[in-house]
Motif scaffolding. Sequence first.
Motif, mmCIF file in Angstrom:
data_model
loop_
_atom_site.group_PDB
_atom_site.id
_atom_site.type_symbol
_atom_site.label_atom_id
_atom_site.label_comp_id
_atom_site.label_asym_id
_atom_site.label_seq_id
_atom_site.Cartn_x
_atom_site.Cartn_y
_atom_site.Cartn_z
ATOM 1 N N ASN A 25 0.803 -1.142 0.107
ATOM 2 C CA ASN A 25 -0.214 -0.199 0.044
ATOM 3 C C ASN A 25 0.930 1.400 0.045
ATOM 4 O O ASN A 25 0.734 2.417 -0.706
ATOM 5 N N CYS A 28 2.553 1.565 -3.622
ATOM 6 C CA CYS A 28 1.360 2.141 -4.375
ATOM 7 C C CYS A 28 1.194 3.337 -4.136
ATOM 8 O O CYS A 28 1.330 4.411 -5.294
ATOM 9 N N LYS A 64 -5.799 0.634 -7.318
ATOM 10 C CA LYS A 64 -5.514 1.103 -5.732
ATOM 11 C C LYS A 64 -7.004 0.901 -5.022
ATOM 12 O O LYS A 64 -7.109 0.644 -4.287
ATOM 13 N N ASP A 69 -3.089 -3.256 -4.556
ATOM 14 C CA ASP A 69 -2.084 -2.361 -4.345
ATOM 15 C C ASP A 69 -0.545 -2.903 -4.978
ATOM 16 O O ASP A 69 0.047 -2.117 -5.369
#
Length: 84
Positions: A25, A28, A64, A69
């Motif tokens: 995450n 990303c 996303k 992610d």
Amino acid sequence: MKRTALAGLFMSAAMLASPVFAADNDLCTSKLQELKAKVNALPATPDNTTMEIKRLLASAEASKASGDDKKCATEATQALSMTH
């Protein structure tokens, strides 16, 4: 006792896996921010490379939004490699 051991193993596995998801995450998010900055700095020419970079940006944002992610980071990284 076996149930307790199994429960402990599952809890340990879940705790060890969660930092991986957080790392995806974070990667990303950081790659998307970097890519957006580069896209904003691109010249306004509609060449194929610019269009592909913008397509990858849109795809990374969609990934996303859907919670993928890892795919987001991959697409953003791919697009960033095209900006150099």
